[in-house]
Design a protein around this motif. Structure first.
Motif, PDB file in Angstrom:
ATOM      1  N   TRP A 167       0.832  -1.197   0.000  1.00  0.00           N
ATOM      2  CA  TRP A 167       0.000   0.000   0.000  1.00  0.00           C
ATOM      3  C   TRP A 167       0.873   1.256   0.000  1.00  0.00           C
ATOM      4  O   TRP A 167       0.615   2.203  -0.766  1.00  0.00           O
ATOM      5  N   TYR A 168       1.904   1.265   0.838  1.00  0.00           N
ATOM      6  CA  TYR A 168       2.775   2.440   0.902  1.00  0.00           C
ATOM      7  C   TYR A 168       3.588   2.629  -0.374  1.00  0.00           C
ATOM      8  O   TYR A 168       3.847   3.774  -0.793  1.00  0.00           O
ATOM      9  N   LYS A 169       3.971   1.539  -0.996  1.00  0.00           N
ATOM     10  CA  LYS A 169       4.682   1.663  -2.281  1.00  0.00           C
ATOM     11  C   LYS A 169       3.803   2.404  -3.287  1.00  0.00           C
ATOM     12  O   LYS A 169       4.248   3.350  -3.952  1.00  0.00           O
ATOM     13  N   SER A 170       2.558   2.003  -3.394  1.00  0.00           N
ATOM     14  CA  SER A 170       1.633   2.665  -4.313  1.00  0.00           C
ATOM     15  C   SER A 170       1.373   4.105  -3.883  1.00  0.00           C
ATOM     16  O   SER A 170       1.337   5.024  -4.712  1.00  0.00           O
ATOM     17  N   TYR A 171       1.208   4.298  -2.594  1.00  0.00           N
ATOM     18  CA  TYR A 171       0.901   5.631  -2.071  1.00  0.00           C
ATOM     19  C   TYR A 171       2.035   6.615  -2.357  1.00  0.00           C
ATOM     20  O   TYR A 171       1.802   7.721  -2.861  1.00  0.00           O
ATOM     21  N   PHE A 172       3.260   6.210  -2.050  1.00  0.00           N
ATOM     22  CA  PHE A 172       4.399   7.110  -2.245  1.00  0.00           C
ATOM     23  C   PHE A 172       4.676   7.344  -3.735  1.00  0.00           C
ATOM     24  O   PHE A 172       5.094   8.430  -4.134  1.00  0.00           O
ATOM     25  N   GLN A 173       4.416   6.334  -4.550  1.00  0.00           N
ATOM     26  CA  GLN A 173       4.595   6.509  -5.990  1.00  0.00           C
ATOM     27  C   GLN A 173       3.588   7.521  -6.539  1.00  0.00           C
ATOM     28  O   GLN A 173       3.934   8.385  -7.353  1.00  0.00           O
ATOM     29  N   GLU A 174       2.336   7.410  -6.108  1.00  0.00           N
ATOM     30  CA  GLU A 174       1.311   8.355  -6.544  1.00  0.00           C
ATOM     31  C   GLU A 174       1.612   9.759  -6.035  1.00  0.00           C
ATOM     32  O   GLU A 174       1.419  10.747  -6.753  1.00  0.00           O
ATOM     33  N   LYS A 175       2.109   9.844  -4.819  1.00  0.00           N
ATOM     34  CA  LYS A 175       2.463  11.134  -4.243  1.00  0.00           C
ATOM     35  C   LYS A 175       3.597  11.779  -5.030  1.00  0.00           C
ATOM     36  O   LYS A 175       3.598  12.996  -5.275  1.00  0.00           O
TER      37      LYS A 175
ATOM     38  N   LYS B  32       4.335  11.235  -8.214  1.00  0.00           N
ATOM     39  CA  LYS B  32       3.816  11.660  -9.534  1.00  0.00           C
ATOM     40  C   LYS B  32       3.061  12.980  -9.413  1.00  0.00           C
ATOM     41  O   LYS B  32       3.143  13.838 -10.301  1.00  0.00           O
ATOM     42  N   ALA B  33       2.325  13.133  -8.308  1.00  0.00           N
ATOM     43  CA  ALA B  33       1.550  14.359  -8.122  1.00  0.00           C
ATOM     44  C   ALA B  33       2.466  15.571  -7.994  1.00  0.00           C
ATOM     45  O   ALA B  33       2.142  16.661  -8.479  1.00  0.00           O
ATOM     46  N   VAL B  34       3.623  15.382  -7.364  1.00  0.00           N
ATOM     47  CA  VAL B  34       4.586  16.480  -7.189  1.00  0.00           C
ATOM     48  C   VAL B  34       5.199  16.847  -8.539  1.00  0.00           C
ATOM     49  O   VAL B  34       5.429  18.022  -8.841  1.00  0.00           O
ATOM     50  N   GLU B  35       5.474  15.834  -9.365  1.00  0.00           N
ATOM     51  CA  GLU B  35       6.067  16.069 -10.676  1.00  0.00           C
ATOM     52  C   GLU B  35       5.084  16.798 -11.597  1.00  0.00           C
ATOM     53  O   GLU B  35       5.447  17.600 -12.405  1.00  0.00           O
TER      54      GLU B  35
END
Length: 325
Positions: A312-320, A322-325
């Motif tokens: 869950w955290y892997k997906s969460y941090f990856q999405e986070k 992407k949002a910053v980029e």
């Protein structure tokens, strides 16, 4: 609960949002969340809103008893699950405020229970109230030797709830969870060990252990705790009682970090930092009372729970990211 109106204070937080998810299965007439978002996030309730569109959310501070009373009356609340809390790390920065605020929030719910504003209170305690294990496994008769102002506040809140049960006859039970983990655990300010470790490894940084890493904790997956809280409500023999909710097994901090590292493919050196103030040395629960009173048995193993949590955290941090980029 089908004809009941349920209120969850702290319901946008880590454990609170999972409790909301579990409560939806009980099909209550109403579900209401009160959370001032000190730690909670509205996003934690996204899945719940999809399944239960009528979920009501108030961003109030329950230490303001008049505001809480108005919500309880407006929503015709029958049951309160009280998870509102200022967390342990805050008590190292603002000890007096943390202690007083936690107590003020508990006073609010107890007073409103005394006034019959609602029927039943399920109050969330913390294993931190025990402090370091003097004799393990720790049962509910273990001395309350909390180290931090947070721990002292949780012990005081428990004694307050029990005093209202014995003096005024309020209908209340106390659930005392040990170390919960799982998706949605706070990863920002006051983050827990698991999200911090996952985030560091994903960033290419080594994990950090405070102290020697031999401190032990009794870890329980968050859905097991949420389910136990509901079972405590259903079992009226738990009224005026405190119940430990935990796995009954202890794991060292270093072993947990090694499991996370192994799962994420990290094979580097784990760093050590100085001990954290107020850190307990040993935690392991005796859960015989919960087994006897509510038939409690953990369903999610540490290995399975960690896999779910890390994914869950892997997906969460990856999405986070992407949002910053």
């Amino acid at each position: 609960m089908k004809n009941k109106s349920v209120l969850i204070t702290g319901g946008a937080g880590f454990i609170g949002s999972h409790l909301v998810d579990q409560l939806i299965y009980e099909q209550p007439e109403k579900i209401t969340v009160v959370d001032n978002l000190f730690l909670g996030k509205d996003a934690n309730l996204n899945q719940a809103i999809e399944r239960y569109p009528n979920l009501k959310i108030y961003h109030n501070d329950i230490s303001q008893i008049d505001q809480l009373k108005e919500i309880i009356i407006n929503e015709s609340v029958d049951i309160v699950f009280n998870l509102a809390v200022i967390p342990l790390p805050a008590s190292l920065e603002k000890p007096a405020w943390t202690f007083s605020h936690n107590n003020d929030m508990s006073v609010s719910v107890c007073e409103l229970a005394r006034e019959d504003a609602f029927q039943t209170l399920i109050h969330f305690s913390s294993s931190e109230a025990y402090g370091t294990s003097i004799c393990g496994p720790m049962d509910e008769k273990h001395p309350l030797n909390g180290v931090t102002p947070y721990a002292a506040s949780k012990a005081a809140c428990d004694l307050l709830v029990l005093s209202y049960c014995r003096t005024f006859g309020i209908d209340a039970s106390i659930i005392r969870p040990f170390n919960n983990y799982g998706p949605r655990q706070n990863e920002g300010s006051y983050a827990g060990l698991i999200p911090i470790t996952v985030n560091r490894i994903l960033q290419g940084l080594p994990p950090v252990i405070f102290g020697d890493g031999k401190q032990t904790r009794d870890y329980l997956f968050v859905t097991d705790t949420a389910r136990a809280a509901i079972d405590i409500y259903y079992n009226t023999n738990t009224r005026k009682e405190v119940l430990n909710i935990a796995s009954g097994r202890e794991y060292s901090i270093v072993s947990l970090v090694e499991l996370i590292s192994q799962y994420l493919g990290f094979s580097g050196t784990i760093l050590n930092d100085s001990d954290r103030p107020g850190d307990v040395r040993r935690h392991i629960a005796n859960i015989y009372k919960a087994e006897d009173m509510i038939g409690f048995k953990p369903k999610v193993s540490l290995e399975e729970g960690l896999r779910i949590t890390v994914d869950w955290y892997k997906s969460y941090f990856q999405e986070k990211s992407k949002a910053v980029e």
